[in-house]
Design an enzyme around this catalytic site. Structure first.
Site, PDB file in Angstrom:
ATOM      1  N   GLU A   1       0.816  -1.217   0.000  1.00 28.34           N
ATOM      2  CA  GLU A   1       0.000   0.000   0.000  1.00 28.34           C
ATOM      3  C   GLU A   1       0.848   1.264   0.000  1.00 28.34           C
ATOM      4  O   GLU A   1       0.344   2.363   0.213  1.00 28.34           O
ATOM      5  CB  GLU A   1      -1.018  -0.001   1.150  1.00 28.34           C
ATOM      6  CG  GLU A   1      -0.541  -0.561   2.452  1.00 28.34           C
ATOM      7  CD  GLU A   1      -1.646  -0.756   3.483  1.00 28.34           C
ATOM      8  OE1 GLU A   1      -2.814  -0.396   3.248  1.00 28.34           O
ATOM      9  OE2 GLU A   1      -1.324  -1.274   4.564  1.00 28.34           O
TER      10      GLU A   1
ATOM     11  N   ASP B   1      -4.910   2.827   0.475  1.00 23.32           N
ATOM     12  CA  ASP B   1      -3.714   3.603   0.810  1.00 23.32           C
ATOM     13  C   ASP B   1      -2.796   3.762  -0.390  1.00 23.32           C
ATOM     14  O   ASP B   1      -2.165   4.801  -0.560  1.00 23.32           O
ATOM     15  CB  ASP B   1      -2.958   2.931   1.962  1.00 23.32           C
ATOM     16  CG  ASP B   1      -3.559   3.324   3.305  1.00 23.32           C
ATOM     17  OD1 ASP B   1      -3.839   4.521   3.492  1.00 23.32           O
ATOM     18  OD2 ASP B   1      -3.766   2.437   4.145  1.00 23.32           O
TER      19      ASP B   1
ATOM     20  N   CYS C   1      -7.338  -6.163  -1.674  1.00 23.52           N
ATOM     21  CA  CYS C   1      -8.317  -6.060  -0.576  1.00 23.52           C
ATOM     22  C   CYS C   1      -8.782  -4.628  -0.350  1.00 23.52           C
ATOM     23  O   CYS C   1      -9.568  -4.372   0.560  1.00 23.52           O
ATOM     24  CB  CYS C   1      -7.769  -6.663   0.710  1.00 23.52           C
ATOM     25  SG  CYS C   1      -6.387  -5.746   1.387  1.00 23.52           S
TER      26      CYS C   1
HETATM   27  C1  PEP Z   1      -6.072  -0.394   2.031  1.00 25.67           C
HETATM   28  O1  PEP Z   1      -5.326   0.540   2.352  1.00 25.67           O
HETATM   29  O2  PEP Z   1      -6.453  -0.604   0.853  1.00 25.67           O
HETATM   30  C2  PEP Z   1      -6.589  -1.313   3.051  1.00 25.67           C
HETATM   31  C3  PEP Z   1      -7.295  -2.363   2.731  1.00 25.67           C
HETATM   32  O3  PEP Z   1      -6.348  -0.976   4.353  1.00 25.67           O
HETATM   33  P1  PEP Z   1      -7.195   0.127   5.158  1.00 25.67           P
HETATM   34  O4  PEP Z   1      -8.357   0.526   4.334  1.00 25.67           O
HETATM   35  O5  PEP Z   1      -7.607  -0.503   6.443  1.00 25.67           O
HETATM   36  O6  PEP Z   1      -6.183   1.207   5.349  1.00 25.67           O
HETATM   37 MG    MG Z   2      -4.461   0.536   4.297  1.00 24.49          MG
END
Ligand code: PEP
Ligand code: MG
Length: 581
Positions: free
Chosen positions: A434, A458, A505
């Site tokens: 990320e 991110d 994800c």
């Molecule tokens: C992301 O950054 O894509 C991620 C799945 O983590 P979060 O949304 O919890 O920062």
């Molecule tokens: Mg993230």
């Protein structure tokens, strides 16, 4: 009727009375009078007298202790509270419009504050805050014991707020909160993600609009198109009713896909995983036929609670999820605390940070606070005996960080061994991709990790230098940006070379427009908000791999995010017309 447009972050359309959250988090009761006009007028006058004497007392106290120049602040407040025009405006609303004193006060003062904010003068805009303060004092007096706390709702409401923190959102009572809309927030802010987890419609990034709304008004909240309609007229209400009915039909049809294996038309199996924040959500994943949990955001164990979770709290939560998933994998991400996810108890540690998104967050915090990290790792390793757990480290930006995190994991294993405690040694260890540095070094990382999971939320923010929760740059925060497509390609190439699995994800995979693209780029596993699982399956089962590859190849030739997204929307409309509306 007032229509405001923001960013749609959690689907569904709901209609209900507005509950406007001020700093006091109390609601303004129904807007019409219950008692005789004279009684209600007297209530208002008594409340005003109390507020004025209160301000006078403050004026005297501050004058004695700090001097007359500071006492003058309160004289100005007093002058405002005693303004004959303001008082007559409120009284007129009670007498002629039959408004309750609470509603009349709020409507008059908020209207005035809104006018001041709209004048574009900074000084006057700041004076609007004094008006909100007067409103708060008067409502406090008028409502007294009848004040209704957010945590203590008794009837369904739609929450309108300037902002809700992820902690506040996590504790919303979904028996009564039909949906929410906020003035700030972006596509993938954690508050938005939580709305998806709670499965309530939500719109964020409305911009300043709450000054003129008092609460109690009927509101339509459209989480599909990002619209909030205040006091809708009949034809608008009917239009939304039709769209609600249509959505319901599509959702019912999609429900039949819950038991269907997700496989492309040419028989390629695509693993459909769920993202969860709370252990209870695992039930939604299982019910919708998920192939496992692709992202368990464990930091929510810390948010919305007063005390620090113990090793036992962690262990029980992980064991519950693993047992519910049986032989399906569960990717447990270690704590991603920091940025917008800060537990109240340790907020002071982050107060100094000018730029929390680039500050002490995620794996950086875990590596600095090793005891905290070790408690979590012990719990994961112990719970892993009850299912197929995998460990994932968030926001890794250098190889050193990944190696340090793994070394701490090895230490924890030795401790458990020495203590004779049962645990799972053979656990896959992967990382989130990320940060652009992780993409650039993906080949080096691929030699050391067991798997990658691309966190597009991110990755987009750090690649495009665009705060994911800032609505003023929402037009620049684009999943379809060619740089993001290129980043995903780079990770896929590195992973393929070292035969390591990759998942996406981030919210990008919950958006059906991007599913053909991701399949065409080589993804065989996607992890999405549980309520998006049926939509994901719908796309997968309607497309063949060569078709997905053709779509991805064409998307990669386009050089503007707008063109990529437009092209993908057209393709989705062709493949699954029901999903485009
Ligand atoms: C992301 O950054 O894509 C991620 C799945 O983590 P979060 O949304 O919890 O920062
Ligand atoms: Mg993230």
């Amino acid at each position: 009727m007032q229509v405001r447009t923001g960013i749609a972050v959690s689907p569904g359309v709901v209609v209900g009375p507005a509950l406007v959250l001020g700093s006091e988090n109390f609601r303004i009761p129904g807007k019409f009078l219950r008692d005789a006009v004279e009684v209600e007028l007297a209530r208002f006058r008594t409340a005003l007298d109390h507020v004025c004497s209160d301000i006078e007392e403050h004026e005297i106290l501050v004058g004695e202790q700090l001097g007359s120049q500071y006492a003058a602040i309160f004289s100005a407040h007093l002058q405002m509270a005693r303004d004959p025009r303001l008082i007559s405006d409120v009284e007129q609303k009670i007498q002629e419009d039959n408004y309750s004193p609470e509603y009349a006060v709020s409507k008059t003062l908020r209207g005035l504050a809104q006018q001041m904010q709209n004048l574009g003068d900074r000084y006057l805009a700041e004076r609007a805050l004094d008006i909100f303060d007067l409103e708060k004092r008067l409502l406090g007096e008028l409502l007294g014991e009848r004040r209704e706390e957010l945590s203590n709702l008794t009837e369904p409401v739609i929450i309108l707020a300037h902002d809700l923190t992820p902690g506040e959102t996590a504790t919303l009572n979904t028996d009564f909160v039909l949906g929410f809309a906020t003035e700030v927030g972006g596509h993938t802010s954690h508050t938005a993600i939580l709305a998806g987890a709670l499965e309530i419609p939500a719109v964020v990034g409305l911009g300043r609009c709450l000054a003129g709304i008092s609460g109690g008004e009927t509101v339509i909240l459209d989480g599909d198109h990002g619209q909030v309609v205040i006091e809708p007229d009949d034809s608008t209400t009917n239009r939304y009713r039709d769209s609600q009915a249509r959505n319901l039909k599509v959702s019912e049809r999609l429900e039949s896909l819950e038991s269907v294996e997700s496989q492309t038309q040419d028989g390629i199996r695509i693993r459909t995983m769920g993202n969860i924040e709370f252990p209870e959500e695992v039930r939604q994943c299982v019910r919708r036929g998920a192939d496992g949990v692709g992202l368990y955001r464990t930091e929510f164990l810390y948010l919305g609670r007063k005390n620090e979770p113990t090793e036992e709290d962690h262990y029980q939560a992980y064991r519950q999820v693993l047992e519910a998933c049986g032989d399906r994998p569960v990717v447990i991400r270690t704590l991603d605390i920091g940025a917008d996810k800060v537990p109240d108890r340790i907020r002071h540690r982050f107060a100094e940070s000018q730029n929390p998104m680039l500050g002490l967050r995620s794996i950086r915090l875990s590596l600095q606070g090793t005891p905290l990290f070790k408690v979590q790792l012990r719990a994961i390793l112990r719970a892993a005996v009850y299912g197929r757990a995998e460990i994932m480290f968030p926001l890794v930006s250098s190889l050193l960080e990944f190696r340090q995190a793994k070394m701490i994991l090895m230490d924890v294993m030795e401790d458990l061994e020495d203590e004779g405690i049962e645990f799972c040694r053979d656990i896959p260890v992967g990382m989130m991709v990320e940060v652009p540095s992780a993409v650039i070094l993906a080949e080096e990382f691929a030699r050391e990790v067991d798997f990658f999971s691309i966190g597009t939320n991110d990755l987009i923010q750090y690649t495009l230098a665009c705060d994911r929760s800032d609505p003023s740059v929402a037009n620049l925060y684009r999943s379809g940006d060619p740089s993001i497509l290129r980043m995903i390609q780079m990770v896929m190439t590195a992973a393929k070379k070292h035969d390591k699995p990759v998942t996406v994800c981030g919210q990008m995979s919950s958006d059906p427009r991007f599913v053909p693209l991701l399949l065409g780029l080589g993804l065989r596993k996607l992890s999405v908000t549980p309520h998006s699982i049926p939509r994901l399956k719908e796309v997968v089962t309607h497309i063949s791999l060569p078709e997905a590859e053709r779509i991805a190849a064409h998307a990669c030739t386009l050089d503007l995010a707008r063109d990529v997204e437009h092209f993908l929307l057209g393709e989705l409309g062709r493949i699954c017309p029901d999903l485009v509306f």
